[in-house]
Design an enzyme around this catalytic site. Structure first.
Site, PDB file in Angstrom:
ATOM      1  N   HIS A  24      -3.361   4.365   4.900  1.00 11.62           N
ATOM      2  CA  HIS A  24      -4.418   3.358   5.036  1.00 11.62           C
ATOM      3  C   HIS A  24      -5.752   3.948   4.565  1.00 11.62           C
ATOM      4  O   HIS A  24      -6.464   3.374   3.758  1.00 11.62           O
ATOM      5  CB  HIS A  24      -4.514   2.904   6.488  1.00 11.62           C
ATOM      6  CG  HIS A  24      -5.737   2.093   6.767  1.00 11.62           C
ATOM      7  ND1 HIS A  24      -5.905   0.825   6.284  1.00 11.62           N
ATOM      8  CD2 HIS A  24      -6.864   2.386   7.452  1.00 11.62           C
ATOM      9  CE1 HIS A  24      -7.091   0.364   6.669  1.00 11.62           C
ATOM     10  NE2 HIS A  24      -7.691   1.293   7.379  1.00 11.62           N
ATOM     11  N   TYR A  84       4.494   5.122  11.470  1.00  8.71           N
ATOM     12  CA  TYR A  84       4.857   3.714  11.672  1.00  8.71           C
ATOM     13  C   TYR A  84       5.736   3.098  10.589  1.00  8.71           C
ATOM     14  O   TYR A  84       6.120   1.962  10.686  1.00  8.71           O
ATOM     15  CB  TYR A  84       3.591   2.866  11.868  1.00  8.71           C
ATOM     16  CG  TYR A  84       2.538   3.005  10.774  1.00  8.71           C
ATOM     17  CD1 TYR A  84       2.648   2.298   9.585  1.00  8.71           C
ATOM     18  CD2 TYR A  84       1.440   3.854  10.944  1.00  8.71           C
ATOM     19  CE1 TYR A  84       1.690   2.428   8.587  1.00  8.71           C
ATOM     20  CE2 TYR A  84       0.472   3.998   9.947  1.00  8.71           C
ATOM     21  CZ  TYR A  84       0.600   3.278   8.772  1.00  8.71           C
ATOM     22  OH  TYR A  84      -0.338   3.407   7.787  1.00  8.71           O
ATOM     23  N   ARG A 105       0.867  -1.176   0.000  1.00 10.13           N
ATOM     24  CA  ARG A 105       0.000   0.000   0.000  1.00 10.13           C
ATOM     25  C   ARG A 105       0.902   1.224   0.000  1.00 10.13           C
ATOM     26  O   ARG A 105       1.542   1.528   0.999  1.00 10.13           O
ATOM     27  CB  ARG A 105      -0.902  -0.053   1.238  1.00 10.13           C
ATOM     28  CG  ARG A 105      -1.384   1.280   1.724  1.00 10.13           C
ATOM     29  CD  ARG A 105      -2.543   1.171   2.663  1.00 10.13           C
ATOM     30  NE  ARG A 105      -2.229   0.708   4.017  1.00 10.13           N
ATOM     31  CZ  ARG A 105      -1.551   1.383   4.931  1.00 10.13           C
ATOM     32  NH1 ARG A 105      -1.029   2.550   4.650  1.00 10.13           N
ATOM     33  NH2 ARG A 105      -1.363   0.879   6.137  1.00 10.13           N
TER      34      ARG A 105
END
Ligand SMILES: Cc1ncc(C[n+]2csc(CCOP(=O)(O)OP(=O)(O)O)c2C)c(N)n1
Lengths: 404, 315
Positions: free
Chosen positions: A285, A294, A281
């Site tokens: 998100h 992160y 990805r």
């Protein structure tokens, strides 16, 4: 940035399987755009001539353009939220194009590219994210179910649907227009849900014609795949007796081939398959997420080198399989899709509030009728705008930290 | 967490990300991955392992990312967590807290704006509470963690952005008495004489705004923050109703079989001769939470509350 502690929580899986190494994934087109051979799967993509590959390229470019437009529409406040599909075009278009018209798809919420391959007007996907409706399209019109937001819940629905297909006798007849399969899309995070495990158990023991396509895009919001599994996800299939395969999800030909093989097995009565499409990805998100919290830029950059569209472009461009005119035409088509998406989105307006009372039940329901009548009487009692406006907190504030 | 090493947090994305609402921000850095656990994406797994951890002497605080995602864990909550103390004749307490961001008003998509509290209040063995203001959130979460019983801690997500002074140094009473009885005490947050308004969580702010608006129209409304849904502090509401003679209950959850129904029934039983009007309820309709374009109409806003007040006063 706290990447080290992410690693603390989810140590890299220790595994003896060579298939954990992305280099050994099923691949038919390398990142430089060279077509590769594969003893088992090359045959399933062999019939894809230049024309067909140009079609896959077009689908991916349109998907990316549509997704980019939706992302900016969210930024402009036209959509409440958007889950970008950036980077996953090959996994979606490759698997989607392997489907027959009579196959049925259960998507998660990011399968914009699959929707496109089903012939759905992808702009209708925006109705959900603009908060107009929960669905927005007829699942039966293109055999493409509504998006599912409860992680993994739809894996059971897909399996049940496949059990229905089986009972209808539409499996293993040998008639190409009759035999049907069902495909369900789940993420790597979803594989941890009981529902997905239960779906795989049901599919295996009933030999249902269902294909599980797990897009392992490496992250479930902020949790890496190592936080869900200590072995390659495809090995989950082994445990319940479902044949499984790991494929380079950024390779549109390979995802096409492995899905085509799995669908063929399902339609001919050979039962379920689990496909792990190893991809990434590239975006957030959802538009509410902040991936810099992160993961590292370096990680993103390394995946950018494996861009699914670039490699097909390289393949088509190298031997003159497509000319500048073709690329320009696709570009123009993508631009037009972007423009009409913008227009479509801005034109979406709210239905009257009484619409919310519709379809709660399929049959008459006295309580709903009573509440609707009371609501209508209450609304009619207003001559002027309501006092509510003063109270509501600015929605933009609230949205800032809301993830899907 | 500093006070009790047995307290641990579990949930999806609560570690380095700090949770999707950032409620656990910074805790992973301070307490590490053993005490702030980014779990696999599985709610039944989160609650079920919390049950086992509680048996092993830990005090798990589970975060469910959004209200609509509690249902994959519903089985573990209602059939296991809620019943273990009873089944074991009191030998196995279940000091588990389940934090659930809930309610509407943030323009979210499907499954992200639900109010499932009545489903849990209907289940014996669980405590169900919801703070309405920052200071209460601060003390109630500590008392919930100190409780030997399972607590569903519903956090009104539309109020996450509310700000107020909280004295974080002031000692919080975590005695057994404070936890078992204090935690469920309702609070009169605004005194009044004409009508009692009762609610919890996100609606308390709406009720206070309604009382402000009514004051300009010459009515004095008393506002009660119930704070706890199960158990329900009926005594505090009854005392108020004996003075005002009128009660309007509001919550975002559907009215039908909701928390307001229980309160209305009990006030009907206890205050029959004091009531000047039937107890009225304002809340969600009997439907799935609608698409966000309609949520303003769906939620019990200022106008719907005031409309109920008018109807009560008209009796
Ligand atoms: C039952 C449930 N729990 C939690 C969530 C919140 N949530 C939405 S997406 C997501 C991560 C999903 O990751 P993955 O399955 O890998 O799919 P991806 O989004 O990466 O495609 C989470 C935790 C949810 N939607 N449903």
């Amino acid at each position: 940035m706290d990447v080290s502690s992410t690693t603390d929580t989810h140590p890299t899986p220790v595994t003896t399987s060579t298939s954990a190494d992305p280099d050994t994934l099923v691949q038919l087109l390398d990142p430089q755009g060279r077509r590769l051979d594969h003893p088992r799967y090359a045959g399933w993509a062999a019939h894809l001539d230049d024309d067909a590959v140009r079609g896959l390229y077009r689908d991916m470019v349109l998907t990316r353009r549509f997704d980019a437009e939706a992302t900016s529409l969210q930024r402009q406040g036209e959509l409440g939220l958007w889950p970008p599909s950036l980077g996953q075009e090959a996994a979606q278009v490759g698997s989607g194009r392997a489907l027959a018209a009579q196959d049925f798809v259960f998507p998660s919420y990011r399968e914009h590219g699959v929707a496109l391959t089903r012939g759905l007007d992808v702009r209708a996907l925006l109705r959900v994210f603009r908060g107009i409706e929960h669905g927005g399209w007829d699942p039966k019109a293109h055999n493409f179910h509504l998006y599912s937001f409860v992680i993994g819940s739809h894996a059971l629905h897909a399996t049940g649907y496949a059990m229905g297909v089986q009972r209808d006798g539409d499996v293993g007849t040998g008639e190409p227009d009759r035999d049907r399969a069902v495909v369900v899309y789940v993420g790597d995070g979803a594989t941890s849900q009981g529902d997905v495990h239960e779906a795989m158990v049901f599919a295996a023991v009933t030999n249902a014609p269902v294909v599980f396509v797990c897009q392992n895009n490496q992250w479930a919001i902020s949790v890496p795949t190592a936080g869900q599994a200590r072995v390659p996800l495809s090995r989950r299939g082994d445990g319940v007796g479902i044949p499984s395969v790991r494929v380079d999800g950024n390779d549109v030909l390979a995802t096409y081939a492995v899905t085509a093989e799995a669908l063929d097995r399902a339609r001919s009565g050979g039962g379920p398959t689990f496909i792990e499409a190893y991809t990434y990805r590239m975006g957030a998100h959802t538009t509410s997420d902040d991936p810099t919290r992160y993961r590292t830029r370096e990680e993103e950059e390394s995946w950018r080198q494996r861009d699914p569209i670039d490699r097909v472009r390289a393949y088509l461009g190298r031997a003159g399989r497509a000319d500048a005119e073709f690329f320009a035409a696709v570009e123009a088509e993508a631009e037009e899709l972007g423009r009409s998406t913008r227009e479509y989105c801005r034109a979406l307006t709210a239905s009257p509030a009484t619409a919310m009372f519709e379809s709660v039940y399929a049959a008459r329901h006295p309580l709903v009728e009573e509440e609707r009548a009371a609501f209508e009487a209450y609304q009619a009692s207003f001559a002027e705008p309501t006092r509510d406006d003063e109270l509501h907190a600015p929605v933009s504030d609230a949205r800032a930290a809301v993830a899907l | 967490m500093r006070r009790d090493p047995k307290v641990l947090l579990m949930g999806e994305d609560i570690g380095p990300l700090g949770g999707v609402f950032r409620v656990t921000d910074g805790l992973h850095r301070e307490f590490g991955p053993q005490r702030v656990v980014d779990t696999p994406l599985a709610e039944s797994g989160i609650i079920g392992t919390a049950v086992g951890l509680a048996m092993a002497g830990y005090r798990p605080v589970c975060e469910i990312q959004f209200d609509g995602f509690i249902f994959p864990g519903f089985d573990q909550i209602t059939t296991q967590l809620a019943k273990l103390t009873y089944r074991s004749g009191g030998r196995v307490p279940m000091p588990v807290v389940i934090r659930v961001p809930y309610g509407g008003g943030i323009g979210a998509i499907e499954h992200h704006s639900e109010s499932p509290e009545a489903l849990f209040a209907h289940t014996a063995g669980l405590r169900v509470i919801s703070p309405a203001a920052p200071a209460d959130a601060f003390t109630m979460i500590q008392q919930a963690i100190a409780s030997p019983d399972p607590v569903l801690f519903f956090e009104p997500k539309a109020r996450y952005w509310d700000k107020a002074e909280v004295d974080v140094e002031a000692p919080v009473d975590l005695s057994e008495e404070a936890v078992s009885t204090g935690l469920h005490a309702a609070r009169v947050v605004r005194p009044g004489t004409d009508v009692t308004l009762a609610g919890y969580g996100p609606t308390v702010k709406t009720l206070l705004a309604a009382a402000d608006a009514a004051e300009q129209e010459g009515h004095s409304l008393e506002v009660i923050d119930l704070r706890s849904i199960s158990p329900l502090d009926v005594a505090t509401v009854a005392a108020s109703v004996r003075r005002t003679g009128r009660l309007v209950v509001a919550h975002e959850a559907p009215v039908f079989f909701g928390a307001g129904a229980e309160l209305a029934a009990r006030i009907g039983e206890q205050c029959f001769y004091d009531l000047e009007a039937p107890v009225l309820r304002v809340g969600g309709f009997h439907m799935p939470y609608p698409a966000s374009v309609h949520e303003e109409e769906y939620l019990p806003g200022l106008d719907r509350v005031l409309d109920a007040v008018d109807r009560s006063l008209a009796h």
